[in-house]
Design a protein around this motif. Structure first.
Motif, PDB file in Angstrom:
ATOM      1  N   CYS A  18       0.834  -1.212   0.000  1.00  0.00           N
ATOM      2  CA  CYS A  18       0.000   0.000   0.000  1.00  0.00           C
ATOM      3  C   CYS A  18       0.865   1.257   0.000  1.00  0.00           C
ATOM      4  O   CYS A  18       0.564   2.230  -0.699  1.00  0.00           O
ATOM      5  CB  CYS A  18      -0.920  -0.011   1.223  1.00  0.00           C
ATOM      6  N   LEU A  19       1.944   1.233   0.770  1.00  0.00           N
ATOM      7  CA  LEU A  19       2.844   2.388   0.802  1.00  0.00           C
ATOM      8  C   LEU A  19       3.479   2.632  -0.558  1.00  0.00           C
ATOM      9  O   LEU A  19       3.617   3.777  -0.999  1.00  0.00           O
ATOM     10  CB  LEU A  19       3.944   2.168   1.852  1.00  0.00           C
ATOM     11  N   SER A  20       3.855   1.554  -1.237  1.00  0.00           N
ATOM     12  CA  SER A  20       4.538   1.707  -2.529  1.00  0.00           C
ATOM     13  C   SER A  20       3.642   2.345  -3.581  1.00  0.00           C
ATOM     14  O   SER A  20       4.144   2.959  -4.526  1.00  0.00           O
ATOM     15  CB  SER A  20       5.038   0.347  -3.019  1.00  0.00           C
ATOM     16  N   LEU A  21       2.334   2.212  -3.428  1.00  0.00           N
ATOM     17  CA  LEU A  21       1.409   2.806  -4.396  1.00  0.00           C
ATOM     18  C   LEU A  21       1.481   4.328  -4.384  1.00  0.00           C
ATOM     19  O   LEU A  21       1.058   4.980  -5.345  1.00  0.00           O
ATOM     20  CB  LEU A  21      -0.026   2.353  -4.096  1.00  0.00           C
ATOM     21  N   PHE A  22       2.005   4.890  -3.298  1.00  0.00           N
ATOM     22  CA  PHE A  22       2.105   6.344  -3.177  1.00  0.00           C
ATOM     23  C   PHE A  22       3.518   6.850  -3.491  1.00  0.00           C
ATOM     24  O   PHE A  22       3.805   8.034  -3.342  1.00  0.00           O
ATOM     25  CB  PHE A  22       1.701   6.781  -1.772  1.00  0.00           C
ATOM     26  N   PHE A  23       4.384   5.932  -3.933  1.00  0.00           N
ATOM     27  CA  PHE A  23       5.743   6.308  -4.326  1.00  0.00           C
ATOM     28  C   PHE A  23       6.034   5.717  -5.704  1.00  0.00           C
ATOM     29  O   PHE A  23       6.887   4.838  -5.852  1.00  0.00           O
ATOM     30  CB  PHE A  23       6.755   5.808  -3.291  1.00  0.00           C
ATOM     31  N   ILE A  24       5.280   6.201  -6.678  1.00  0.00           N
ATOM     32  CA  ILE A  24       5.420   5.711  -8.044  1.00  0.00           C
ATOM     33  C   ILE A  24       6.858   5.913  -8.524  1.00  0.00           C
ATOM     34  O   ILE A  24       7.447   6.968  -8.383  1.00  0.00           O
ATOM     35  CB  ILE A  24       4.453   6.446  -8.994  1.00  0.00           C
ATOM     36  N   GLY A  25       7.406   4.850  -9.107  1.00  0.00           N
ATOM     37  CA  GLY A  25       8.774   4.898  -9.592  1.00  0.00           C
ATOM     38  C   GLY A  25       9.759   4.266  -8.624  1.00  0.00           C
ATOM     39  O   GLY A  25      10.915   4.014  -8.975  1.00  0.00           O
ATOM     40  N   LYS A  26       9.313   4.023  -7.383  1.00  0.00           N
ATOM     41  CA  LYS A  26      10.170   3.404  -6.370  1.00  0.00           C
ATOM     42  C   LYS A  26       9.688   1.999  -6.022  1.00  0.00           C
ATOM     43  O   LYS A  26      10.114   1.414  -5.032  1.00  0.00           O
ATOM     44  CB  LYS A  26      10.194   4.251  -5.092  1.00  0.00           C
ATOM     45  N   GLY A  27       8.809   1.466  -6.839  1.00  0.00           N
ATOM     46  CA  GLY A  27       8.180   0.180  -6.533  1.00  0.00           C
ATOM     47  C   GLY A  27       9.152  -0.967  -6.351  1.00  0.00           C
ATOM     48  O   GLY A  27       8.955  -1.829  -5.493  1.00  0.00           O
ATOM     49  N   LEU A  28      10.218  -0.999  -7.150  1.00  0.00           N
ATOM     50  CA  LEU A  28      11.168  -2.100  -7.059  1.00  0.00           C
ATOM     51  C   LEU A  28      11.895  -2.118  -5.711  1.00  0.00           C
ATOM     52  O   LEU A  28      12.279  -3.180  -5.217  1.00  0.00           O
ATOM     53  CB  LEU A  28      12.190  -2.012  -8.199  1.00  0.00           C
ATOM     54  N   ILE A  29      12.076  -0.949  -5.126  1.00  0.00           N
ATOM     55  CA  ILE A  29      12.709  -0.887  -3.804  1.00  0.00           C
ATOM     56  C   ILE A  29      11.808  -1.551  -2.775  1.00  0.00           C
ATOM     57  O   ILE A  29      12.247  -2.384  -1.965  1.00  0.00           O
ATOM     58  CB  ILE A  29      12.990   0.575  -3.400  1.00  0.00           C
ATOM     59  N   PHE A  30      10.511  -1.208  -2.811  1.00  0.00           N
ATOM     60  CA  PHE A  30       9.547  -1.818  -1.895  1.00  0.00           C
ATOM     61  C   PHE A  30       9.436  -3.320  -2.161  1.00  0.00           C
ATOM     62  O   PHE A  30       9.338  -4.121  -1.230  1.00  0.00           O
ATOM     63  CB  PHE A  30       8.176  -1.158  -2.060  1.00  0.00           C
ATOM     64  N   TRP A  31       9.449  -3.692  -3.437  1.00  0.00           N
ATOM     65  CA  TRP A  31       9.334  -5.102  -3.824  1.00  0.00           C
ATOM     66  C   TRP A  31      10.517  -5.890  -3.274  1.00  0.00           C
ATOM     67  O   TRP A  31      10.354  -6.993  -2.735  1.00  0.00           O
ATOM     68  CB  TRP A  31       9.297  -5.211  -5.349  1.00  0.00           C
ATOM     69  N   THR A  32      11.716  -5.333  -3.391  1.00  0.00           N
ATOM     70  CA  THR A  32      12.923  -6.004  -2.903  1.00  0.00           C
ATOM     71  C   THR A  32      12.897  -6.154  -1.384  1.00  0.00           C
ATOM     72  O   THR A  32      13.295  -7.190  -0.841  1.00  0.00           O
ATOM     73  CB  THR A  32      14.185  -5.227  -3.326  1.00  0.00           C
ATOM     74  N   ILE A  33      12.409  -5.130  -0.702  1.00  0.00           N
ATOM     75  CA  ILE A  33      12.285  -5.213   0.759  1.00  0.00           C
ATOM     76  C   ILE A  33      11.260  -6.280   1.142  1.00  0.00           C
ATOM     77  O   ILE A  33      11.500  -7.107   2.030  1.00  0.00           O
ATOM     78  CB  ILE A  33      11.871  -3.850   1.358  1.00  0.00           C
ATOM     79  N   GLY A  34      10.117  -6.280   0.452  1.00  0.00           N
ATOM     80  CA  GLY A  34       9.036  -7.206   0.783  1.00  0.00           C
ATOM     81  C   GLY A  34       9.366  -8.658   0.500  1.00  0.00           C
ATOM     82  O   GLY A  34       9.222  -9.531   1.372  1.00  0.00           O
ATOM     83  N   PHE A  35       9.810  -8.934  -0.722  1.00  0.00           N
ATOM     84  CA  PHE A  35      10.078 -10.319  -1.108  1.00  0.00           C
ATOM     85  C   PHE A  35      11.484 -10.775  -0.737  1.00  0.00           C
ATOM     86  O   PHE A  35      11.749 -11.977  -0.714  1.00  0.00           O
ATOM     87  CB  PHE A  35       9.863 -10.494  -2.614  1.00  0.00           C
ATOM     88  N   GLY A  36      12.366  -9.824  -0.442  1.00  0.00           N
ATOM     89  CA  GLY A  36      13.721 -10.177  -0.065  1.00  0.00           C
ATOM     90  C   GLY A  36      13.965 -10.078   1.420  1.00  0.00           C
ATOM     91  O   GLY A  36      14.037 -11.087   2.134  1.00  0.00           O
ATOM     92  N   VAL A  37      14.068  -8.857   1.923  1.00  0.00           N
ATOM     93  CA  VAL A  37      14.435  -8.619   3.320  1.00  0.00           C
ATOM     94  C   VAL A  37      13.425  -9.226   4.300  1.00  0.00           C
ATOM     95  O   VAL A  37      13.807  -9.920   5.251  1.00  0.00           O
ATOM     96  CB  VAL A  37      14.587  -7.106   3.593  1.00  0.00           C
ATOM     97  N   LEU A  38      12.137  -8.962   4.096  1.00  0.00           N
ATOM     98  CA  LEU A  38      11.128  -9.477   5.029  1.00  0.00           C
ATOM     99  C   LEU A  38      11.106 -11.003   5.063  1.00  0.00           C
ATOM    100  O   LEU A  38      10.928 -11.610   6.126  1.00  0.00           O
ATOM    101  CB  LEU A  38       9.737  -8.942   4.652  1.00  0.00           C
TER     102      LEU A  38
END
Length: 204
Positions: free
Chosen positions: A171-191
């Motif tokens: 949900c947070l990434s939807l408000f930071f268009i263009g930064k989605g891959l950073i959120f994706w990497t945190i979600g599917f990687g770090v978490l």
């Protein structure tokens, strides 16, 4: 006598839990999937380094066909590797605990996972059709989180916390268009790595 009754009750409870919940899920599966997600995310950011999305200035670049193909291949490869890690460590843990892999509970958890993931997949295809690339990463995180929360009742309850974090991150990434891959990497990687370590220590 009282101790024997308590032992019998504990044994019955353990048998009921084993029959109603999928307890072969390994923390190492989460760690392996997280490492794969981390590598894939970094590679995707490297590949798309020259692309950006800026809706405010109407300067969105549309990915060329070759770039989309590379990202699809990368995503598919990461998914297959993550599934392999999950299957390998799950089978290994099942053999160690003497548990069956394919049971009625296994079928139930797969159905609970598949429904949100399938709907999310269709939604992502629609986003790609209309070149809304900036929303894809957040959408995958949200539907993946919903799938985990949905499947929680058939496995370790801890998985729902990972699901909630994935949903919040998406949900947070939807408000930071263009930064989605950073959120994706945190979600599917770090978490995933953090969750896997916690699960491994708690249920090893």
């Amino acid at each position: 006598m009282d101790q024997k009754i308590f032992d019998d009750l504990a044994h019955i409870r353990s048998m009921m839990e084993r029959s109603s919940r999928f307890l072969s899920l390994s923390g190492l599966s989460g760690i392996g999937a997280g490492i794969v997600g981390l590598i894939a995310g970094c590679m995707a950011m490297y590949l798309t380094n020259d692309y950006f999305v800026d809706y405010d200035l109407y300067q969105q670049k549309v990915y060329q066909a070759d770039m989309l193909f590379k990202l699809i291949v990368l995503g598919a490869s990461a998914l297959l590797l993550a599934i392999f890690c999950g299957c390998y460590f799950t089978v290994r843990k099942s053999k160690k605990l003497g548990l069956q892999i394919w049971t009625a509970t296994t079928k139930k958890i797969l159905v609970q996972l598949a429904i949100p993931l399938a709907v999310g997949g269709v939604f992502v295809l629609a986003l790609l059709q209309y070149n809304l690339y900036g929303l894809v990463a957040g959408t995958t995180l949200i539907f993946y989180g919903l799938a985990l929360v949905n499947a929680e009742k058939y496995t370790y309850s801890d998985i729902k916390y990972l699901g909630f974090l994935e949903i919040i991150l998406g949900c947070l990434s939807l408000f930071f268009i263009g930064k989605g891959l950073i959120f994706w990497t945190i979600g599917f990687g770090v978490l995933h790595i953090i969750y896997g370590i916690i699960l491994h220590r708690k249920y090893k």
